[in-house]
Design a protein around this motif. Structure first.
Motif, PDB file in Angstrom:
ATOM      1  N   LEU A   1       2.604   1.482  -3.590  1.00 30.91           N
ATOM      2  CA  LEU A   1       2.248   2.262  -4.916  1.00 30.91           C
ATOM      3  C   LEU A   1       1.373   3.896  -4.067  1.00 30.91           C
ATOM      4  O   LEU A   1       1.109   4.514  -5.228  1.00 30.91           O
ATOM      5  CB  LEU A   1       0.142   1.561  -4.594  1.00 30.91           C
ATOM      6  CG  LEU A   1       0.372   0.004  -5.416  1.00 30.91           C
ATOM      7  CD1 LEU A   1      -0.505  -1.143  -5.441  1.00 30.91           C
ATOM      8  CD2 LEU A   1       1.646  -0.581  -6.113  1.00 30.91           C
ATOM      9  N   THR A   2       1.591   3.749  -3.016  1.00 30.81           N
ATOM     10  CA  THR A   2       1.144   5.379  -2.544  1.00 30.81           C
ATOM     11  C   THR A   2       2.343   6.444  -4.172  1.00 30.81           C
ATOM     12  O   THR A   2       2.495   7.073  -3.899  1.00 30.81           O
ATOM     13  CB  THR A   2       1.391   5.389  -1.464  1.00 30.81           C
ATOM     14  OG1 THR A   2      -0.398   5.228  -1.121  1.00 30.81           O
ATOM     15  CG2 THR A   2       0.894   7.376  -0.911  1.00 30.81           C
TER      16      THR A   2
ATOM     17  N   MET B   1      -4.758  -0.868  -5.812  1.00 28.63           N
ATOM     18  CA  MET B   1      -4.141  -0.515  -4.492  1.00 28.63           C
ATOM     19  C   MET B   1      -5.577  -0.549  -3.248  1.00 28.63           C
ATOM     20  O   MET B   1      -5.825  -1.455  -1.923  1.00 28.63           O
ATOM     21  CB  MET B   1      -3.500   1.072  -4.009  1.00 28.63           C
ATOM     22  CG  MET B   1      -3.555   1.376  -2.464  1.00 28.63           C
ATOM     23  SD  MET B   1      -2.598   2.635  -1.826  1.00 28.63           S
ATOM     24  CE  MET B   1      -3.182   3.950  -2.688  1.00 28.63           C
TER      25      MET B   1
ATOM     26  N   ARG C   1       1.048  -1.127  -0.060  1.00 31.32           N
ATOM     27  CA  ARG C   1      -0.022  -0.428   0.053  1.00 31.32           C
ATOM     28  C   ARG C   1       0.986   1.384  -0.636  1.00 31.32           C
ATOM     29  O   ARG C   1       0.730   2.051  -0.726  1.00 31.32           O
ATOM     30  CB  ARG C   1      -0.489  -0.283   1.261  1.00 31.32           C
ATOM     31  CG  ARG C   1      -2.252   1.385   1.379  1.00 31.32           C
ATOM     32  CD  ARG C   1      -2.935   0.829   2.316  1.00 31.32           C
ATOM     33  NE  ARG C   1      -2.460   0.435   3.664  1.00 31.32           N
ATOM     34  CZ  ARG C   1      -2.428  -0.452   4.811  1.00 31.32           C
ATOM     35  NH1 ARG C   1      -2.435  -1.846   3.673  1.00 31.32           N
ATOM     36  NH2 ARG C   1      -1.797  -1.043   5.515  1.00 31.32           N
TER      37      ARG C   1
ATOM     38  N   ARG D   1      -4.196   3.288  -8.472  1.00 33.27           N
ATOM     39  CA  ARG D   1      -4.970   2.876  -7.201  1.00 33.27           C
ATOM     40  C   ARG D   1      -6.252   2.248  -6.917  1.00 33.27           C
ATOM     41  O   ARG D   1      -6.746   1.832  -5.703  1.00 33.27           O
ATOM     42  CB  ARG D   1      -6.185   5.028  -7.384  1.00 33.27           C
ATOM     43  CG  ARG D   1      -5.442   6.021  -7.118  1.00 33.27           C
ATOM     44  CD  ARG D   1      -6.338   7.069  -7.257  1.00 33.27           C
ATOM     45  NE  ARG D   1      -5.104   8.352  -6.981  1.00 33.27           N
ATOM     46  CZ  ARG D   1      -4.688   9.280  -7.766  1.00 33.27           C
ATOM     47  NH1 ARG D   1      -5.241   8.575  -9.416  1.00 33.27           N
ATOM     48  NH2 ARG D   1      -3.877  10.220  -7.770  1.00 33.27           N
TER      49      ARG D   1
ATOM     50  N   TYR E   1      -5.173  -3.837  -1.101  1.00 34.76           N
ATOM     51  CA  TYR E   1      -3.998  -3.625  -0.145  1.00 34.76           C
ATOM     52  C   TYR E   1      -4.578  -3.229   1.041  1.00 34.76           C
ATOM     53  O   TYR E   1      -3.896  -2.348   2.215  1.00 34.76           O
ATOM     54  CB  TYR E   1      -2.551  -2.961  -0.784  1.00 34.76           C
ATOM     55  CG  TYR E   1      -1.977  -3.845  -1.160  1.00 34.76           C
ATOM     56  CD1 TYR E   1      -2.218  -4.997  -1.673  1.00 34.76           C
ATOM     57  CD2 TYR E   1      -1.876  -3.116  -3.271  1.00 34.76           C
ATOM     58  CE1 TYR E   1      -0.969  -5.804  -2.664  1.00 34.76           C
ATOM     59  CE2 TYR E   1      -1.509  -4.006  -4.419  1.00 34.76           C
ATOM     60  CZ  TYR E   1      -0.879  -5.738  -3.249  1.00 34.76           C
ATOM     61  OH  TYR E   1      -0.097  -6.338  -4.478  1.00 34.76           O
TER      62      TYR E   1
END
Length: 282
Positions: free
Chosen positions: A178-179, A266, A175, A263, A270
């Motif tokens: 990906l952020t 995610m 998470r 997004r 996640y």
């Protein structure tokens, strides 16, 4: 234990760093413990760095430079120290990254090292070997300093959708990773595209590769195997992979759609989910 009295500053960049740290500290009339107190580190850590048993960090170097008035010497030396700690076969690649004006990379199964978070990098590096994991992670992340230069390279990263779904280190690590990728949406020099599963057969099926472009030198192609790297400036090979990269860019989602897919993955895979065994309170 290394005897500091016989530390050879010519043995390695790390030994040279330790030698200079000791020289500046003694010139200031401070013990290791006293310097540690000034910069908010332990005297033991100062000693370990002085004897080349521990890698310094950027924060440590900056604090020592300020405390001992070195003129930024240790901070300037740090990049050379960290690069020298990379695997020998990868050191040339780090030099290419540092000199390139443009980097184009395609990754089939994981996020490129220049875009990894610390936790993600640690999970990748620790998959088969946990020895010196903290130091090895620091060394990998040090490569990312090229993105903060006054004139950083243009970085174009195409990631297979598999790289977003392959869980490295657990949901929380993914998470955050990906952020981190989404944080580059407004960066004018870093572009992230995703090659979705639905694209089917594509020009990168033979594996990951990177292209390095320079202001005056020939382009270089880099591919990687187990414990070895393969840089080449062969014009025909470079031209073939440049064409492959053009096809991958065309097959990949747009920058905007790539961000939307990141997004969505995610959120679907996640984000924290409520426990299904919990009953509502009456």
């Amino acid at each position: 234990m290394v005897n500091i009295n016989i530390l050879d500053p010519s043995a390695s960049p790390l030994d040279y760093y330790g030698y200079e740290l000791r020289r500046y500290r003694e010139a200031a009339g401070l013990t290791q413990q006293q310097l540690g107190s000034v910069i908010n580190y332990t005297g033991s850590l100062v000693g370990q760095i002085e004897t080349a048993r521990k890698l310094p960090t950027a924060e440590f170097s900056e604090r020592v430079d300020l405390a001992l008035e070195t003129g930024g010497m240790l901070s300037r030396l740090l990049g050379l120290v960290l690069r020298s700690r990379l695997p020998v076969w990868f050191q040339q690649v780090a030099e290419l990254e540092a000199r390139a004006t443009e980097i184009c990379t395609f990754q089939t199964h994981m996020v490129h090292g220049l875009l990894q978070t610390r936790a993600y990098a640690r999970a990748v590096l620790g998959a088969m070997d946990e020895n010196n994991l903290d130091d090895r992670t620091t060394v990998r992340l040090a490569r990312q300093s090229i993105l903060e230069k006054k004139e950083p390279p243009l970085l174009w990263a195409i990631l297979s959708e598999a790289a977003l779904r392959q869980v490295m280190g657990g949901p929380e690590v993914m998470r955050d990773q990906l952020t981190h990728l989404l944080s580059f949406e407004t960066d004018p020099r870093i572009f992230v595209q995703v090659l979705p599963f639905e694209s089917g057969a594509h020009a990168g099926l033979t594996g990951s590769f990177s292209l390095f472009r320079f202001s005056s030198d020939p382009d270089i192609l880099y591919t990687e195997g187990y414990g070895m790297g393969h840089p080449t400036a062969n014009p025909e090979t470079v031209r073939d992979c440049s064409l492959r990269y053009d096809h991958l860019q065309a097959a990949a989602l747009s920058l905007k759609d790539s961000a939307e897919l990141i997004r969505r993955i995610m959120e679907e895979r996640y984000e924290e989910q409520p426990r299904t065994d919990q009953r509502p309170v009456a």
